[in-house]
Scaffold this motif. Sequence first.
Motif, mmCIF file in Angstrom:
data_model
loop_
_atom_site.group_PDB
_atom_site.id
_atom_site.type_symbol
_atom_site.label_atom_id
_atom_site.label_comp_id
_atom_site.label_asym_id
_atom_site.label_seq_id
_atom_site.Cartn_x
_atom_site.Cartn_y
_atom_site.Cartn_z
ATOM 1 N N ARG A 1 0.835 -1.199 0.000
ATOM 2 C CA ARG A 1 0.000 0.000 0.000
ATOM 3 C C ARG A 1 0.868 1.247 0.000
ATOM 4 O O ARG A 1 2.052 1.201 0.304
ATOM 5 C CB ARG A 1 -0.927 0.005 1.218
ATOM 6 N N VAL A 2 0.220 2.341 -0.313
ATOM 7 C CA VAL A 2 0.942 3.602 -0.423
ATOM 8 C C VAL A 2 1.549 3.967 0.932
ATOM 9 O O VAL A 2 0.891 3.916 1.961
ATOM 10 C CB VAL A 2 -0.039 4.704 -0.877
ATOM 11 N N GLY A 3 2.807 4.322 0.899
ATOM 12 C CA GLY A 3 3.455 4.799 2.119
ATOM 13 C C GLY A 3 3.596 3.739 3.190
ATOM 14 O O GLY A 3 3.631 4.062 4.365
ATOM 15 N N TRP B 1 6.849 4.047 5.261
ATOM 16 C CA TRP B 1 6.775 5.217 6.127
ATOM 17 C C TRP B 1 5.866 4.948 7.313
ATOM 18 O O TRP B 1 6.169 5.313 8.450
ATOM 19 C CB TRP B 1 6.258 6.411 5.305
ATOM 20 N N ARG C 1 6.794 5.037 11.214
ATOM 21 C CA ARG C 1 6.099 6.002 12.073
ATOM 22 C C ARG C 1 5.439 5.308 13.247
ATOM 23 O O ARG C 1 5.414 5.832 14.358
ATOM 24 C CB ARG C 1 5.046 6.733 11.216
ATOM 25 N N ARG D 1 10.504 13.150 21.430
ATOM 26 C CA ARG D 1 9.941 13.579 20.153
ATOM 27 C C ARG D 1 10.791 14.677 19.543
ATOM 28 O O ARG D 1 10.963 15.736 20.101
ATOM 29 C CB ARG D 1 8.527 14.099 20.415
ATOM 30 N N PHE E 1 10.350 17.965 13.676
ATOM 31 C CA PHE E 1 10.794 17.679 12.324
ATOM 32 C C PHE E 1 11.025 18.959 11.536
ATOM 33 O O PHE E 1 11.050 18.965 10.331
ATOM 34 C CB PHE E 1 9.822 16.759 11.622
ATOM 35 N N TRP F 1 9.513 21.123 7.008
ATOM 36 C CA TRP F 1 9.118 19.824 6.463
ATOM 37 C C TRP F 1 7.925 19.992 5.557
ATOM 38 O O TRP F 1 6.960 20.687 5.878
ATOM 39 C CB TRP F 1 8.755 18.884 7.618
ATOM 40 N N ASN G 1 5.041 14.795 0.873
ATOM 41 C CA ASN G 1 5.261 14.289 -0.468
ATOM 42 C C ASN G 1 4.093 14.738 -1.341
ATOM 43 O O ASN G 1 2.970 14.315 -1.166
ATOM 44 C CB ASN G 1 5.323 12.768 -0.335
ATOM 45 N N ARG H 1 8.212 13.280 -7.412
ATOM 46 C CA ARG H 1 7.677 14.154 -6.383
ATOM 47 C C ARG H 1 8.772 14.813 -5.552
ATOM 48 O O ARG H 1 8.560 15.888 -5.017
ATOM 49 C CB ARG H 1 6.756 13.366 -5.463
ATOM 50 N N LYS I 1 1.058 25.663 10.611
ATOM 51 C CA LYS I 1 1.742 24.670 9.782
ATOM 52 C C LYS I 1 2.092 23.444 10.618
ATOM 53 O O LYS I 1 2.021 22.321 10.165
ATOM 54 C CB LYS I 1 2.994 25.269 9.167
ATOM 55 N N ASP J 1 1.239 19.664 9.870
ATOM 56 C CA ASP J 1 2.291 18.651 9.771
ATOM 57 C C ASP J 1 2.014 17.463 10.663
ATOM 58 O O ASP J 1 2.100 16.305 10.239
ATOM 59 C CB ASP J 1 3.637 19.267 10.174
ATOM 60 N N SER J 2 1.669 17.753 11.914
ATOM 61 C CA SER J 2 1.437 16.637 12.829
ATOM 62 C C SER J 2 0.226 15.829 12.387
ATOM 63 O O SER J 2 0.201 14.610 12.508
ATOM 64 C CB SER J 2 1.255 17.147 14.255
ATOM 65 N N ILE K 1 -0.712 15.352 9.310
ATOM 66 C CA ILE K 1 -0.313 14.510 8.180
ATOM 67 C C ILE K 1 0.532 13.342 8.664
ATOM 68 O O ILE K 1 0.364 12.203 8.236
ATOM 69 C CB ILE K 1 0.483 15.333 7.138
ATOM 70 N N ARG K 2 1.417 13.621 9.576
ATOM 71 C CA ARG K 2 2.342 12.579 9.991
ATOM 72 C C ARG K 2 1.713 11.570 10.930
ATOM 73 O O ARG K 2 2.155 10.438 11.005
ATOM 74 C CB ARG K 2 3.550 13.215 10.675
ATOM 75 N N ASP K 3 0.685 11.971 11.637
ATOM 76 C CA ASP K 3 0.134 11.051 12.627
ATOM 77 C C ASP K 3 -1.029 10.226 12.117
ATOM 78 O O ASP K 3 -1.484 9.312 12.800
ATOM 79 C CB ASP K 3 -0.312 11.829 13.866
ATOM 80 N N ILE L 1 -2.027 7.395 10.297
ATOM 81 C CA ILE L 1 -1.340 6.238 9.711
ATOM 82 C C ILE L 1 -2.388 5.265 9.200
ATOM 83 O O ILE L 1 -3.343 4.940 9.908
ATOM 84 C CB ILE L 1 -0.444 5.555 10.759
ATOM 85 N N ASP L 2 -2.208 4.828 7.980
ATOM 86 C CA ASP L 2 -3.094 3.837 7.349
ATOM 87 C C ASP L 2 -4.541 4.308 7.269
ATOM 88 O O ASP L 2 -5.476 3.511 7.295
ATOM 89 C CB ASP L 2 -3.037 2.492 8.089
ATOM 90 N N PHE M 1 -2.355 9.883 2.155
ATOM 91 C CA PHE M 1 -2.389 8.551 2.770
ATOM 92 C C PHE M 1 -0.973 8.218 3.201
ATOM 93 O O PHE M 1 -0.070 8.144 2.379
ATOM 94 C CB PHE M 1 -2.906 7.502 1.775
ATOM 95 N N ASN M 2 -0.796 8.026 4.507
ATOM 96 C CA ASN M 2 0.530 7.747 5.046
ATOM 97 C C ASN M 2 1.546 8.784 4.592
ATOM 98 O O ASN M 2 2.641 8.466 4.135
ATOM 99 C CB ASN M 2 1.016 6.353 4.612
ATOM 100 N N ALA M 3 1.151 10.013 4.715
ATOM 101 C CA ALA M 3 1.981 11.163 4.379
ATOM 102 C C ALA M 3 2.345 11.233 2.902
ATOM 103 O O ALA M 3 3.218 12.000 2.518
ATOM 104 C CB ALA M 3 3.258 11.212 5.229
ATOM 105 N N HIS M 4 1.677 10.451 2.100
ATOM 106 C CA HIS M 4 1.871 10.569 0.653
ATOM 107 C C HIS M 4 0.617 11.171 0.046
ATOM 108 O O HIS M 4 -0.504 10.822 0.409
ATOM 109 C CB HIS M 4 2.120 9.188 0.038
ATOM 110 N N HIS M 5 0.842 12.030 -0.903
ATOM 111 C CA HIS M 5 -0.275 12.717 -1.533
ATOM 112 C C HIS M 5 -0.947 11.813 -2.542
ATOM 113 O O HIS M 5 -0.287 11.141 -3.327
ATOM 114 C CB HIS M 5 0.302 13.966 -2.205
#
Lengths: 457, 151
Positions: free
Chosen positions: A372-374, A377, A381, A395, A398, A402, A405, A415, B11, B15-16, B18-20, B22-23, B87-91
Amino acid sequence: MPIQNPNPNKKKKKHSNQDDDEDDTVQGKQQTQFEFCKVCRLNHNQGRRHIYFPNHKKALSSFLYRFQSKFKNDVAFYLKKPMPLRPEHAALNRLWCVFCDFDILEYDSSFACGNAIAHLASAEHLKGLKSFLWKYGGGMDRMDSFRISESDFTKWEKKCKLLKSEAAGGGSHGSLIGPLNDIHNESKSEYVNSFDKNKLDCLTSDVKCSNSVVPLQDHTIERSQISHSKICTVGPQILHAGTGVGLGARTPNGLPGFFGNQHYTHSVPKEGPAYSCPNDGKVYPYEGIAIGDGHSQGTSSEESRLQSLQNLTQISSSAQENGGGNVHSGAPPPWFSAAEKIQLDNKLNQGLGDLVSSLGEQMKTSKLNPKRVGAAWAERRKIELELEKRGELVRHDFGADWLPNFGRVWQSGSRKDSRKEFLGENKTWRKVDSQIEKPSQLQPYISKRMRTENTAE
Amino acid sequence: MNYLLTTLTKKQEVDSMIRDTIDKVLVLCFGRASDSIFLQLDEILYKSVREVSKFATVALVDIDSDDVQVYVKYFDITLIPSTVFFFNAHHMKMDCGSADHTKWVGTFLRKQDFLDVVEAIYRGAMKGKLIVTCPLPPDRIPKFHLLYEDV
């Protein structure tokens, strides 16, 4: 129709405004008509692609397997040994030919599966078979397992002719077991013959009449009683009527302890294969045989069976616990002591709980597609978050710079390039901004005429 | 702003987010609270948040805040409301028949449309596809004209 991407994994680097720079595919659209797949039993518009899909292949293999089993059990058996077809069995002998989509009935054939064999050997069937295999992709090498070759067919026909001529000559029936009396001859022969017929029919037509109950191959209680009672009358004796008044009659052979008309629940001391229920110490005799006799006029198999039963002794029920339970009630075996049992139960419960929770987790992780995508990552994570939860990893910020993608709109290349591009653009903008530091002084507009007038003046 | 979903203004928050996530699909809607179409979009999102909660998270971003301007530029947001999917920090891109595959511009005509779109994104992402086709028929997709780069 749009052309599909032949190799989606190739990375193409085109300098165009399309975003086909990534290894991904836009799903192609198939604009064919809907058609019905007989094998999968569904309508689809995928045209010729459908037969190569794994679901279709599975369905096809089970479909062909079913037909093949019917063919083997049924038709192939009769091909080797032609047998005359009795009218009452004709209704059971139908076969649906899946390749030609047609039902083969046997009402007017003299031999079992005659019409079916004739059809399967015919040229039309071959044609139907070929077209089916082409349409549904079965593999042309398996054709011979679904049809009858001409040589086999001619052999079968010869055998049928032989049988017909024999039947016309009036051959005898199967072996008769000979009691002395004519009456008994008739009765026995009826039983024997009917049993044979039933057996054969059941064996061969079990595929056809799979819903119906297969008749018993052995004597039932009543039958054996009746047959035995009839046999007993040969001797100089009293008629046993199965259930009757307990007259305490002596058996022909004077078997000890046998009272032919005992009730079932009384313990008759013969019965080895008794279904003894240890809870109540009764013994349920295997009934019909108990009445039996070792009469020499009975059939040999029955005689030997009776003999073996008579040699067994009854187990007395005195050593039974009244509240202890047994295998049937689901109680634990006696070698487990009570204390151990409690420990075992506890352990089992805990183990089950752990198992369930770990299974749940395993299910979750194993379900997610690694492609699956990502995915990479996400896994990283997750580990990071777990560590943060435990407090092991502090923590780390970042950074304010940052960026996720992202594939930009008017962008070519991967990308990562988009990010670089963007950052580069950002810098130029900042430079531009910093240069405009001194705001220009605003002056009112003076038209040329005015200026020339001023200068003229 | 109680009548809107969780609105992000910084921002770092974005960011958080997007990064948090998951799936799960992350639906980021950029817009202005005073815009009626944005409010309509928010209404639909609010109704669907719970239903997609198992496979998607929804958040709004206020484009008027300064902190977020980086993202406004990065994602090339020129028309609002614009929705970007992650999705999982990917666009995740979606081909709706318009020129811009990177985002969804405008609102959804029905709640079911939104659900279909998010489902399509999720399915594609789970299979490893970065771009998916839109399951909606063209008449249900809001039309817009994309400004060219040099304009």
